[in-house]
Design an enzyme around this catalytic site. Structure first.
Site, PDB file in Angstrom:
ATOM      1  N   HIS A   1       4.164  -4.490   8.389  1.00 32.05           N
ATOM      2  CA  HIS A   1       3.830  -3.321   9.135  1.00 32.05           C
ATOM      3  C   HIS A   1       2.618  -3.372   9.697  1.00 32.05           C
ATOM      4  O   HIS A   1       1.747  -4.289   9.162  1.00 32.05           O
ATOM      5  CB  HIS A   1       3.663  -2.104   8.073  1.00 32.05           C
ATOM      6  CG  HIS A   1       2.632  -2.265   7.043  1.00 32.05           C
ATOM      7  ND1 HIS A   1       1.340  -1.930   7.322  1.00 32.05           N
ATOM      8  CD2 HIS A   1       2.675  -2.450   5.994  1.00 32.05           C
ATOM      9  CE1 HIS A   1       0.611  -1.854   6.212  1.00 32.05           C
ATOM     10  NE2 HIS A   1       1.250  -2.219   5.407  1.00 32.05           N
TER      11      HIS A   1
ATOM     12  N   ASP B   1      -3.945  -5.622   4.992  1.00 32.75           N
ATOM     13  CA  ASP B   1      -2.855  -4.848   4.551  1.00 32.75           C
ATOM     14  C   ASP B   1      -2.400  -4.014   5.858  1.00 32.75           C
ATOM     15  O   ASP B   1      -2.862  -3.007   5.992  1.00 32.75           O
ATOM     16  CB  ASP B   1      -2.882  -3.970   3.231  1.00 32.75           C
ATOM     17  CG  ASP B   1      -1.928  -2.950   2.967  1.00 32.75           C
ATOM     18  OD1 ASP B   1      -0.716  -3.303   3.570  1.00 32.75           O
ATOM     19  OD2 ASP B   1      -1.908  -2.246   2.310  1.00 32.75           O
TER      20      ASP B   1
ATOM     21  N   GLU C   1       4.107   2.324   8.509  1.00 34.45           N
ATOM     22  CA  GLU C   1       4.643   2.189   7.317  1.00 34.45           C
ATOM     23  C   GLU C   1       3.591   2.804   5.855  1.00 34.45           C
ATOM     24  O   GLU C   1       4.129   3.459   5.043  1.00 34.45           O
ATOM     25  CB  GLU C   1       4.476   0.572   6.510  1.00 34.45           C
ATOM     26  CG  GLU C   1       5.120   0.234   5.478  1.00 34.45           C
ATOM     27  CD  GLU C   1       4.034   0.188   4.223  1.00 34.45           C
ATOM     28  OE1 GLU C   1       4.240  -0.031   3.131  1.00 34.45           O
ATOM     29  OE2 GLU C   1       2.550   0.571   4.704  1.00 34.45           O
ATOM     30  N   GLU C   2       2.282   3.237   6.197  1.00 39.33           N
ATOM     31  CA  GLU C   2       1.377   3.575   5.423  1.00 39.33           C
ATOM     32  C   GLU C   2       1.612   5.287   5.132  1.00 39.33           C
ATOM     33  O   GLU C   2       1.131   5.791   4.389  1.00 39.33           O
ATOM     34  CB  GLU C   2       0.061   3.491   5.787  1.00 39.33           C
ATOM     35  CG  GLU C   2      -0.608   2.137   5.692  1.00 39.33           C
ATOM     36  CD  GLU C   2      -0.814   1.214   4.382  1.00 39.33           C
ATOM     37  OE1 GLU C   2      -0.573   2.146   3.393  1.00 39.33           O
ATOM     38  OE2 GLU C   2      -0.971  -0.019   4.445  1.00 39.33           O
TER      39      GLU C   2
ATOM     40  N   ASP D   1       4.829  -8.200   2.939  1.00 38.71           N
ATOM     41  CA  ASP D   1       3.761  -7.088   2.501  1.00 38.71           C
ATOM     42  C   ASP D   1       2.516  -8.132   1.970  1.00 38.71           C
ATOM     43  O   ASP D   1       2.660  -9.170   1.697  1.00 38.71           O
ATOM     44  CB  ASP D   1       4.133  -6.066   2.016  1.00 38.71           C
ATOM     45  CG  ASP D   1       3.370  -4.775   2.485  1.00 38.71           C
ATOM     46  OD1 ASP D   1       2.107  -4.902   2.414  1.00 38.71           O
ATOM     47  OD2 ASP D   1       4.115  -3.650   2.611  1.00 38.71           O
TER      48      ASP D   1
ATOM     49  N   HIS E   1      -6.857  -1.913   0.114  1.00 35.70           N
ATOM     50  CA  HIS E   1      -7.156  -0.335   0.798  1.00 35.70           C
ATOM     51  C   HIS E   1      -8.784  -0.479   0.816  1.00 35.70           C
ATOM     52  O   HIS E   1      -9.272   0.612   0.405  1.00 35.70           O
ATOM     53  CB  HIS E   1      -6.556   0.601   0.246  1.00 35.70           C
ATOM     54  CG  HIS E   1      -5.069   0.882   0.801  1.00 35.70           C
ATOM     55  ND1 HIS E   1      -4.422   2.072   0.721  1.00 35.70           N
ATOM     56  CD2 HIS E   1      -4.297  -0.159   1.181  1.00 35.70           C
ATOM     57  CE1 HIS E   1      -3.272   1.729   1.338  1.00 35.70           C
ATOM     58  NE2 HIS E   1      -3.024   0.555   1.701  1.00 35.70           N
TER      59      HIS E   1
END
Length: 353
Positions: free
Chosen positions: A68, A178, A210-211, A233, A317
């Site tokens: 992603h 990410d 994707e998030e 991922d 994150h």
């Protein structure tokens, strides 16, 4: 260009969920184009690269790799007197990391800002030590409300910024690893596949959103209808406070997903090839579908046999996500070998467990 420089460019490009086209998509397309026969961008902002295999005819077998492209971020909700900008989150933002962060307010001109909060000296006793709430925070650009009018409005995006930092022993840190690390792995996989013969067509897709929804992977898989799909991922790297049963050490290779979301023949083939070629790898037991593009791929159309390989990542994150470059290279080597081994027999094997 070396992997490190590609990853740096990707990490530094803006691409908040739903708004990937204006930055990160262009960077991904430029690098994927070097090792592909064609590259396009779909209406959702996903970048689709195709490297054709040696098969002939119209009924072509396809494998889809998906990583992603989007990142978490913020969005303006209000501009208050004094020029203080209130925001909300896009994706899974941990408010605890926000105070003191540098940001870019992506208005009609890009404004540098910082996220402020009430000083601890002035907090009431009941405020001290409580979790940080989004409503307690604000973005300060140094401009007045009047100066901001016409530049910033409700819905303007705010990107959380940090520098790409080289650490020791081949580790690097930045925001948006990410999953820009997965997108870099797509580029590296196609680079290595260029030196191998392969029969199947290989699609490498940097997916949008994707998030927040997984819609980029869902729509791309529906359109292409591949025989196999593998998501790339990140997973939880080992660090203090992370339960050992959910932690995957850096420098021990990619984590291969094992669970009901993943077709057992794909998982087994990845493990067998990693052992055969002495590629360091780990096994990630994941009993519940979700959390990556793998689920979106698996349930597209009438169902697509799916797999997952992940890069161990510390501080997920945050603006200091840490990984080991060698783990990306190992993942790419494994996937390029996997693609080169795909044949009609393996396609038949997928029909039974």
């Amino acid at each position: 260009m070396e992997l490190k420089e590609i990853l740096k460019e990707l990490a530094e490009a803006s691409g908040i969920s739903g708004y990937e086209l204006a930055g990160a998509a262009d960077v991904a397309a430029r690098h994927l184009k070097q090792f592909s026969d064609e590259v396009s961008t779909d209406k959702f902002g996903s970048v689709i690269a195709l490297k054709r295999g040696e098969q002939s005819g119209d009924m072509r077998d396809k494998i889809l790799l998906a990583a992603h492209l989007d990142e978490i971020g913020l969005m303006v909700t209000k501009i208050e007197d004094g020029g203080f900008i209130r925001v909300t989150s896009i994706g899974g933002v941990d408010t605890g990391i926000l105070p003191g962060q540098a940001v870019s307010v992506l208005g009609k001109e890009v404004l540098k800002g910082v996220i402020g909060a009430k000083p601890p000296h002035l907090q009431e006793p009941e405020e001290s030590g409580r979790p940080v709430r989004m409503e307690d925070l604000y973005v300060d650009t140094g401009r007045s409300k009047e100066e901001l009018e016409g530049i910033v409005e409700v819905g303007t995006l705010v990107r959380i910024e940090s520098d790409f930092t080289e650490l020791s022993n081949g580790c690097v840190a930045a925001q948006a690893m990410d999953d820009r690390a997965g997108v870099a792995a797509l580029v590296e996989t196609l680079r290595r596949l260029s030196g191998r013969k392969h029969t199947w067509d290989a699609y490498a897709i940097a997916t949008a959103q994707e998030e927040v929804s997984g819609i980029g992977a869902t729509t791309a898989a529906f359109r292409l209808e591949p025989q196999i799909a593998i998501a790339i991922d990140v997973t939880f790297g080992d660090s203090p406070g992370v339960p050992e049963r959910r932690a995957y050490p850096l420098n021990k290779g990619p984590a291969i997903g094992l669970g009901p979301n993943f077709h057992p023949k794909i998982t087994q083939k990845l493990c067998d090839l990693a052992k055969e070629h002495e590629i360091p790898h780990q096994i990630e037991a994941d009993p519940y579908p979700g959390g990556t593009d793998a689920y979106s791929l698996q349930v597209s159309r009438a169902g697509i046999p799916a797999g997952l390989v992940s890069i161990p990542l510390r501080n997920m994150h945050t603006t200091v996500e840490v990984l080991k470059l060698d783990d990306i290279k190992r993942l790419a080597e494994l996937l390029s070998i996997f693609i080169s081994r795909l044949d009609s027999q393996f396609k038949e094997d997928l029909k039974c467990f």
